[in-house]
Design a protein around this motif. Structure first.
Motif, mmCIF file in Angstrom:
data_model
loop_
_atom_site.group_PDB
_atom_site.id
_atom_site.type_symbol
_atom_site.label_atom_id
_atom_site.label_comp_id
_atom_site.label_asym_id
_atom_site.label_seq_id
_atom_site.Cartn_x
_atom_site.Cartn_y
_atom_site.Cartn_z
ATOM 1 N N GLU A 1 -4.845 -0.376 -7.032
ATOM 2 C CA GLU A 1 -4.830 1.029 -7.474
ATOM 3 C C GLU A 1 -3.481 1.394 -8.081
ATOM 4 O O GLU A 1 -2.900 2.432 -7.778
ATOM 5 N N VAL A 2 -2.992 0.484 -8.899
ATOM 6 C CA VAL A 2 -1.700 0.677 -9.565
ATOM 7 C C VAL A 2 -1.941 0.674 -11.071
ATOM 8 O O VAL A 2 -2.642 -0.205 -11.584
ATOM 9 N N ARG B 1 0.662 9.069 -8.332
ATOM 10 C CA ARG B 1 0.052 7.912 -8.982
ATOM 11 C C ARG B 1 1.003 6.718 -8.952
ATOM 12 O O ARG B 1 2.196 6.860 -9.210
ATOM 13 N N ARG B 2 0.473 5.560 -8.634
ATOM 14 C CA ARG B 2 1.311 4.367 -8.519
ATOM 15 C C ARG B 2 1.430 3.679 -9.876
ATOM 16 O O ARG B 2 0.471 3.569 -10.609
ATOM 17 N N ARG C 1 -0.040 10.649 -2.014
ATOM 18 C CA ARG C 1 1.057 10.015 -2.751
ATOM 19 C C ARG C 1 0.836 10.204 -4.254
ATOM 20 O O ARG C 1 -0.303 10.331 -4.718
ATOM 21 N N THR D 1 0.825 -1.214 0.000
ATOM 22 C CA THR D 1 0.000 0.000 0.000
ATOM 23 C C THR D 1 0.856 1.261 0.000
ATOM 24 O O THR D 1 0.417 2.305 -0.441
ATOM 25 N N GLN E 1 -4.267 3.501 -1.772
ATOM 26 C CA GLN E 1 -3.070 4.342 -1.757
ATOM 27 C C GLN E 1 -3.089 5.262 -0.537
ATOM 28 O O GLN E 1 -4.150 5.791 -0.189
ATOM 29 N N ASP E 2 -1.927 5.432 0.073
ATOM 30 C CA ASP E 2 -1.831 6.394 1.161
ATOM 31 C C ASP E 2 -2.130 7.793 0.602
ATOM 32 O O ASP E 2 -1.686 8.126 -0.497
ATOM 33 N N ASP F 1 5.121 3.415 -4.337
ATOM 34 C CA ASP F 1 4.826 4.304 -5.461
ATOM 35 C C ASP F 1 5.054 3.570 -6.773
ATOM 36 O O ASP F 1 4.466 3.903 -7.800
#
Ligand SMILES: Cc1cc2nc3c(=O)[nH]c(=O)nc-3n(C[C@H](O)[C@H](O)[C@H](O)COP(=O)(O)O)c2cc1C
Length: 201
Positions: free
Chosen positions: A161-162, A129-130, A127, A81, A123-124, A84
Motif C-alpha cells: 500500500e505504498v 499516504r505512504r 496515517r 507497516t 497501513q496503520d 510513511d
C-alpha cells in the motif's frame, strides 16, 4: 513521519548504499530546515548480515496475515507497516534485485495476503499516504537493465500500500564507490531526498 530506508547490497558504502545516504541527507537536512517538519524519524537498516529465510509458500499468511517463519524479518514487518516513506536500494544482479533484497520482497507475500486475501489494510489507521523510492545501480548500459526490477517494485510497493513515488537508477557503475565519480548521481540523490522532504506530508 517515520521513514524506513533499506540498503540491501552486501557492499557497505557501495554505489547503492552511497546513493541511499545522499537521499537521506537531503531528506533530513530539508526537514530540519523547515521548522514545523523537524523531528522526523529516519531509520536505515542493512539487510546484509541479517537472517532472512526464503519464502516457502507454506500459505500460513493466507490464513493469518502474517509470516510463520521466525527470523529477522519479524523485526522488519512492523517497520514496513509503520513507514510513511519507504526507500529500497538494491544493485542489479543478473538483471534482477540482489538476493538480499529479493528475500525481503518475497517475504512480503505475508503483507500481500493480508491485503488481498484477508482484505485487511496494511497501513496503520490515520496515517498519511505512504510513498516509496527505489534506488538501483547496474554495471552495464542498456534500456532493459532496470526493466525487470521496476516491474517487481511496482508490485512490491502495491502489496505494501505504498505509492511508487520515485526512482533513482544509474547504469555503467561497477567498482565499489564509483558513483562518487559520476557527474550528477550523488547530487540527483540529494535533490530527490530534498523533494521527498517537501512533498511527503
Ligand atoms: C552477482 C552479480 C551479478 C551482477 N549482475 C549484473 C547485471 O546483470 N547487470 C548489471 O548491469 N550489473 C550487474 N552486476 C554489477 C552490479 O550491479 C554493480 O557492480 C553495482 O554497481 C553494484 O552496486 P553496489 O555497489 O551498491 O553493490 C552484478 C554484480 C554481481 C556481484
Amino acid at each position: 513521519m517515520y521513514i524506513l530506508a533499506i540498503s540491501s547490497s552486501p557492499r557497505i558504502y557501495g554505489n547503492t548504499d552511497l546513493l541511499l545516504e545522499e537521499v537521506l541527507r537531503g531528506l533530513h537536512e530539508t526537514r530540519e530546515s523547515t521548522s514545523d517538519r523537524g523531528g522526523d524519524d529516519i531509520e536505515k537498516i542493512r539487510l546484509s548480515g541479517l537472517e532472512i529465510s526464503p519464502c516457502t509458500q507454506c500459505d500460513f499468511c493466507r490464513q493469518e496475515g502474517c509470516c510463520a517463519l521466525q527470523d529477522d524479518m519479524q523485526d522488519i514487518y512492523p517497520k514496513l507497516t509503520k513507514a510513511d516513506g519507504l526507500i529500497l536500494a538494491s544493485p542489479i544482479y543478473f538483471m534482477a534485485h540482489c538476493a538480499q533484497a529479493k528475500l525481503l520482497i518475497d517475504r512480503c507475500q505475508a503483507l500481500w495476503s493480508r491485503r488481498y486475501i484477508l482484505k485487511q489494510p496494511i497501513q496503520d489507521p490515520g496515517r498519511p499516504r505512504r510513498r516509496g523510492i527505489f534506488i538501483s545501480v547496474g554495471a552495464t548500459r542498456g534500456s532493459k537493465v532496470f526493466a525487470g526490477v521496476k516491474i517487481t517494485m511496482k508490485w512490491f510497493f502495491d502489496a505494501l500500500e505504498v505509492e511508487y513515488w520515485g526512482n533513482l537508477l544509474f547504469e555503467g557503475l561497477d567498482a565499489k564507490g564509483s558513483v562518487r565519480d559520476h557527474p550528477t548521481a550523488l547530487e540527483e540523490a540529494y535533490q530527490l531526498g530534498c523533494r521527498a522532504a517537501r512533498e511527503w506530508s
